[in-house]
Design a protein around this motif. Structure first.
Motif, short mmCIF file in Angstrom:
data_model
loop_
_atom_site.label_atom_id
_atom_site.label_comp_id
_atom_site.label_asym_id
_atom_site.label_seq_id
_atom_site.Cartn_x
_atom_site.Cartn_y
_atom_site.Cartn_z
N SER A 24 0.86 -1.18 0.00
CA SER A 24 0.00 0.00 0.00
C SER A 24 0.90 1.24 0.00
CB SER A 24 -0.87 0.01 1.26
OG SER A 24 -1.11 1.35 1.66
N PRO A 25 0.75 2.11 -1.02
CA PRO A 25 1.62 3.29 -1.05
C PRO A 25 1.45 4.18 0.18
CG PRO A 25 0.21 3.19 -3.04
CD PRO A 25 -0.15 2.02 -2.17
N PHE A 26 0.24 4.21 0.75
CA PHE A 26 0.03 5.10 1.90
C PHE A 26 0.68 4.51 3.17
CE2 PHE A 26 -3.19 6.40 -1.14
CZ PHE A 26 -3.01 7.77 -1.14
N PRO A 49 -8.98 -3.28 6.63
CA PRO A 49 -9.07 -1.84 6.94
C PRO A 49 -10.44 -1.41 7.44
CG PRO A 49 -9.19 -2.20 4.56
CD PRO A 49 -9.03 -3.56 5.19
N GLY A 55 -11.89 3.77 7.88
CA GLY A 55 -12.08 2.64 6.95
C GLY A 55 -10.93 2.46 6.00
N LEU A 57 -6.35 2.25 5.68
CA LEU A 57 -5.06 2.13 6.37
C LEU A 57 -4.04 3.01 5.66
CD1 LEU A 57 -5.00 -1.72 6.97
CD2 LEU A 57 -5.43 0.06 8.67
N PRO A 58 -3.02 3.49 6.37
CA PRO A 58 -2.71 3.20 7.76
C PRO A 58 -3.41 4.17 8.71
CG PRO A 58 -1.02 4.61 6.84
CD PRO A 58 -2.03 4.40 5.76
N ASP A 69 -5.31 8.92 8.23
CA ASP A 69 -4.93 9.71 7.04
C ASP A 69 -3.48 10.19 7.19
OD1 ASP A 69 -6.29 11.22 4.46
OD2 ASP A 69 -4.55 12.23 5.30
N THR A 70 -2.66 9.75 6.25
CA THR A 70 -1.21 10.00 6.38
C THR A 70 -0.85 11.49 6.50
OG1 THR A 70 -1.02 9.83 3.98
CG2 THR A 70 -0.49 7.86 5.23
N ARG A 148 -14.33 -4.83 -4.31
CA ARG A 148 -14.39 -3.52 -3.64
C ARG A 148 -13.46 -2.52 -4.34
NH1 ARG A 148 -13.33 -4.76 1.73
NH2 ARG A 148 -11.43 -3.56 2.00
N MET A 149 -12.31 -2.99 -4.77
CA MET A 149 -11.37 -2.10 -5.48
C MET A 149 -11.96 -1.64 -6.81
SD MET A 149 -9.14 -1.90 -3.34
CE MET A 149 -9.07 -2.72 -1.79
N1 LIG Z 1 -5.80 9.62 2.13
C1 LIG Z 1 -5.53 8.39 2.83
C2 LIG Z 1 -5.59 7.23 1.85
C3 LIG Z 1 -5.42 5.86 2.52
C4 LIG Z 1 -5.82 4.74 1.56
O1 LIG Z 1 -6.35 4.95 0.47
N2 LIG Z 1 -5.58 3.50 2.01
C5 LIG Z 1 -5.92 2.34 1.21
C6 LIG Z 1 -4.71 1.43 1.05
S1 LIG Z 1 -3.50 2.12 -0.03
C7 LIG Z 1 -6.97 1.51 1.91
O2 LIG Z 1 -6.96 1.35 3.11
N3 LIG Z 1 -7.90 0.95 1.13
C8 LIG Z 1 -8.86 0.01 1.61
C9 LIG Z 1 -10.25 0.29 1.16
O3 LIG Z 1 -10.50 1.40 0.66
O4 LIG Z 1 -11.06 -0.59 1.34
C10 LIG Z 1 -4.17 8.50 3.53
O5 LIG Z 1 -3.38 9.38 3.18
O6 LIG Z 1 -3.93 7.75 4.50
#
Ligand SMILES: N[C@@H](CCC(=O)N[C@@H](CS)C(=O)NCC(=O)O)C(=O)O
Length: 254
Positions: A24-26, A49, A55, A57-58, A69-70, A148-149
């Protein structure tokens, strides 16, 4: 009376896979940021998550406080721990950093989701994320997550385009970012800043994993990208460092 140090932060993120901090890039961004900032933390592997505060991560836990939210986490840590990785940046560099961040997090991150979860070439590798799920429910869980993606990408809009158009859009992101990225060792030269966590995270999931895509091929053809990603990993995650990847097996001397 002695002041005892605060308990280490807890970092809730997806379990690691491949030789990168996080797919996960975040999650990869935040853990890299914590290492650059030299803040102690404990990782809590969190495969699902849905129970996270937003909802996604992280997120972190600091004593009794949970923050998601990062970018909000980075602001929180700047305030509570007095760490500002961007303190030496000029206003124009701060502006570039924000534009690069928006390109990679608000657009390219969706392209990554597409190349890793939707394209057959990528999914072939990414589905290994579910290897820890009990065999009997694995196909169900992996197709639910993939569904979901797909829904996220359809709602966001990217999935309404052809594969070719999505790949072109992702390549365009990098063709905009790479010319403003310095020759190293870090994005803005000799010192790491916050944007390094973001650029490394976006590059690592592409060039340091086996997940195939035309974007990976393009990035791996740019020596600067591979060198940067390997340098960042070796420096901040030495426990993950591996021998440099080669595109082709070395030729034997005749
Ligand atoms: N804006 C958020 C984005 C976080 C995000 O998109 N996380 C994704 C993983 S890369 C996630 O948890 N996705 C799971 C989902 O949406 O079900 C941040 O900066 O933390």
């Amino acid at each position: 009376m002695t002041n005892s140090p605060p308990p280490p932060l807890k970092l809730f993120q997806f379990p690691r896979m491949f030789a990168i901090p996080n797919l996960s890039p975040f999650c990869c961004k935040l853990e890299t940021w914590l290492r650059i900032a030299q803040l102690p933390y404990e990782v809590v592997d969190t495969p699902d998550p849905r129970k996270a505060p937003k909802g996604k991560l992280p997120f972190i836990e600091d004593g009794s406080v949970r923050i998601a939210d990062t970018s909000i986490i980075v602001d929180y840590l700047a305030k509570t721990r007095g760490v500002d990785l961007d303190r030496n940046l000029a206003p124009s560099q701060r502006a570039i950093a924000l534009l690069v961040q928006r390109t990679l997090e608000e657009h390219y991150a969706f392209v990554t989701l597409y190349t890793h979860f939707i394209r057959a070439d990528g999914w072939r590798h990414t589905r290994a994320t579910f290897d820890t799920v009990p065999t009997i429910v694995r196909p169900l869980v992996s197709s639910m997550v993939r569904g979901r993606m797909r829904k996220i990408l359809w709602t966001q809009g990217l999935l309404r385009h052809s594969d070719e158009d999505i790949i072109v859009a992702g390549l365009r992101d990098w063709r905009a970012v790479l010319p403003v990225m310095g020759e190293g060792p870090f994005f803005f030269g000799d010192e790491p800043t916050g944007i390094d966590a973001i650029v490394f995270a976006a590059l690592a999931t592409a060039v340091l994993t086996p997940i195939e895509s035309p974007i990976r091929d393009f990035l791996r053809s740019q020596p600067k990208c591979v060198a940067y990603a390997e340098r960042m990993r070796d420096r901040y995650f030495p426990e993950l460092a591996v021998a440099p990847m080669r595109e082709k097996a070395p030729q034997r001397a005749a």
